[in-house]
Write a protein that holds these residues in place. Structure first.
Motif, PDB file in Angstrom:
ATOM      1  N   HIS A  92      29.882 -46.650  46.403  1.00 60.19           N
ATOM      2  CA  HIS A  92      28.704 -46.836  47.162  1.00 60.19           C
ATOM      3  C   HIS A  92      27.718 -45.550  47.050  1.00 60.19           C
ATOM      4  O   HIS A  92      28.187 -44.563  46.603  1.00 60.19           O
ATOM      5  N   HIS A  93      26.562 -45.849  46.863  1.00 61.24           N
ATOM      6  CA  HIS A  93      25.534 -44.783  46.815  1.00 61.24           C
ATOM      7  C   HIS A  93      25.540 -43.999  45.343  1.00 61.24           C
ATOM      8  O   HIS A  93      25.410 -43.092  45.372  1.00 61.24           O
ATOM      9  N   LYS A  94      26.009 -44.887  44.242  1.00 59.39           N
ATOM     10  CA  LYS A  94      26.010 -44.210  43.132  1.00 59.39           C
ATOM     11  C   LYS A  94      25.139 -45.235  42.283  1.00 59.39           C
ATOM     12  O   LYS A  94      25.151 -44.807  41.088  1.00 59.39           O
ATOM     13  N   GLY A  95      24.379 -45.812  42.610  1.00 61.68           N
ATOM     14  CA  GLY A  95      23.526 -46.855  41.899  1.00 61.68           C
ATOM     15  C   GLY A  95      23.935 -48.068  41.264  1.00 61.68           C
ATOM     16  O   GLY A  95      23.335 -48.563  40.565  1.00 61.68           O
ATOM     17  N   ILE A  96      25.244 -48.241  41.561  1.00 63.54           N
ATOM     18  CA  ILE A  96      25.717 -49.450  40.729  1.00 63.54           C
ATOM     19  C   ILE A  96      25.143 -50.795  40.882  1.00 63.54           C
ATOM     20  O   ILE A  96      24.983 -51.797  40.436  1.00 63.54           O
ATOM     21  N   ALA A  97      24.679 -51.153  42.696  1.00 64.00           N
ATOM     22  CA  ALA A  97      24.070 -52.259  42.901  1.00 64.00           C
ATOM     23  C   ALA A  97      22.580 -52.197  42.079  1.00 64.00           C
ATOM     24  O   ALA A  97      22.271 -53.404  41.703  1.00 64.00           O
ATOM     25  N   ALA A 123      24.077 -55.244  54.871  1.00 62.24           N
ATOM     26  CA  ALA A 123      23.637 -54.919  53.362  1.00 62.24           C
ATOM     27  C   ALA A 123      22.182 -54.781  53.314  1.00 62.24           C
ATOM     28  O   ALA A 123      21.362 -54.356  52.325  1.00 62.24           O
ATOM     29  N   ILE A 124      21.279 -54.999  54.681  1.00 60.54           N
ATOM     30  CA  ILE A 124      20.042 -54.800  54.439  1.00 60.54           C
ATOM     31  C   ILE A 124      19.404 -53.536  54.041  1.00 60.54           C
ATOM     32  O   ILE A 124      18.533 -53.785  53.156  1.00 60.54           O
ATOM     33  N   PRO A 125      19.864 -52.320  54.382  1.00 53.70           N
ATOM     34  CA  PRO A 125      19.200 -51.041  53.900  1.00 53.70           C
ATOM     35  C   PRO A 125      19.446 -51.259  52.336  1.00 53.70           C
ATOM     36  O   PRO A 125      18.365 -50.634  51.590  1.00 53.70           O
ATOM     37  N   ALA A 126      20.670 -51.718  51.699  1.00 59.29           N
ATOM     38  CA  ALA A 126      20.691 -51.668  50.130  1.00 59.29           C
ATOM     39  C   ALA A 126      19.745 -52.571  49.565  1.00 59.29           C
ATOM     40  O   ALA A 126      19.192 -52.159  48.636  1.00 59.29           O
ATOM     41  N   TYR A 127      19.360 -53.656  50.242  1.00 56.27           N
ATOM     42  CA  TYR A 127      18.544 -54.600  49.732  1.00 56.27           C
ATOM     43  C   TYR A 127      16.885 -54.232  49.712  1.00 56.27           C
ATOM     44  O   TYR A 127      16.328 -54.362  48.825  1.00 56.27           O
ATOM     45  N   GLU A 128      16.696 -53.434  50.992  1.00 53.26           N
ATOM     46  CA  GLU A 128      15.454 -52.821  50.826  1.00 53.26           C
ATOM     47  C   GLU A 128      15.057 -51.737  49.807  1.00 53.26           C
ATOM     48  O   GLU A 128      14.058 -51.736  49.294  1.00 53.26           O
ATOM     49  N   LYS A 129      16.246 -51.028  49.561  1.00 52.39           N
ATOM     50  CA  LYS A 129      16.058 -49.908  48.489  1.00 52.39           C
ATOM     51  C   LYS A 129      15.689 -50.668  47.150  1.00 52.39           C
ATOM     52  O   LYS A 129      15.171 -50.268  46.292  1.00 52.39           O
ATOM     53  N   LEU A 130      16.147 -52.038  47.146  1.00 52.05           N
ATOM     54  CA  LEU A 130      15.878 -52.889  45.643  1.00 52.05           C
ATOM     55  C   LEU A 130      14.749 -53.519  45.866  1.00 52.05           C
ATOM     56  O   LEU A 130      14.291 -54.005  44.992  1.00 52.05           O
ATOM     57  N   GLY A 131      13.726 -53.229  46.841  1.00 48.91           N
ATOM     58  CA  GLY A 131      12.602 -54.006  47.071  1.00 48.91           C
ATOM     59  C   GLY A 131      12.490 -55.343  47.769  1.00 48.91           C
ATOM     60  O   GLY A 131      11.281 -55.901  47.746  1.00 48.91           O
ATOM     61  N   PHE A 132      13.570 -55.518  48.290  1.00 45.56           N
ATOM     62  CA  PHE A 132      13.444 -56.813  48.878  1.00 45.56           C
ATOM     63  C   PHE A 132      12.904 -56.328  50.272  1.00 45.56           C
ATOM     64  O   PHE A 132      12.964 -55.373  50.973  1.00 45.56           O
ATOM     65  N   VAL A 133      12.365 -57.542  51.011  1.00 50.23           N
ATOM     66  CA  VAL A 133      11.664 -57.234  52.370  1.00 50.23           C
ATOM     67  C   VAL A 133      12.201 -58.597  53.438  1.00 50.23           C
ATOM     68  O   VAL A 133      12.553 -59.704  52.644  1.00 50.23           O
TER      69      VAL A 133
END
Length: 156
Positions: A92-97, A123-133
């Motif tokens: 987690h938190h290593k950029g794999i997603a 997972a909402i914060p992870a998807y937000e980091k990917l640009g999801f809203v």
């Protein structure tokens, strides 16, 4: 840390990938679900069901591997939705997603419509980091809590 991303096609790799999904789900997501939701999720991610969906071209799975060990995965279904995305807790938190999602953008996404996901609350914060809203209110279906989200960009 050299990460390779490839389409997952063989039964042995599907088994390994679904073990990662189940372990990660139970540790980080399952506690937000009722027993009905946990059972529904585990039924969906059952190896035989996943193989059936793949045989019918309903999903495609990409896996992130380090030293030939699956450490993350993303499954896409038509027309353009993430149906599963999980990363081993040690990574987690290593950029794999992000690498998995970028792989989908470069190698699978046709750009004709936005990518969607029904995210677990975790997972909402992870998807937000990917640009999801967020797209609407949180919902529950068959005991599974999810937040509809949408990604309108073609790259991150």
């Amino acid at each position: 840390m050299k990460i390779q991303i490839n389409e997952i096609k063989t039964k042995d790799k599907i088994i390994e990938t679904m073990k990662l999904v189940e372990t990660t789900f139970m540790e980080f997501v399952g506690n937000d679900y009722t027993q009905e939701g946990v059972d529904e999720f585990l039924s969906y991610t059952n190896v035989e069901n996943i193989l059936h969906l793949m045989d019918e071209d309903k999903i495609i799975i990409f896996g992130a591997s380090i030293d030939n060990k699956i450490v993350g995965m993303i499954a896409m279904r038509q027309p353009c939705a993430i149906t599963l995305m999980f990363v081993n807790k040690d990574y987690h938190h290593k950029g794999i997603a992000k690498q998995l999602f970028n792989h989908v953008l470069r190698n699978w996404y046709d750009g004709k419509q936005p990518i969607t996901v029904h995210s677990s609350p975790y997972a909402i914060p992870a998807y937000e980091k990917l640009g999801f809203v967020i797209d609407g209110e949180e919902q529950v279906s068959s005991g599974i809590r999810f937040q509809a989200m949408i990604h309108k960009k073609s790259e991150i």
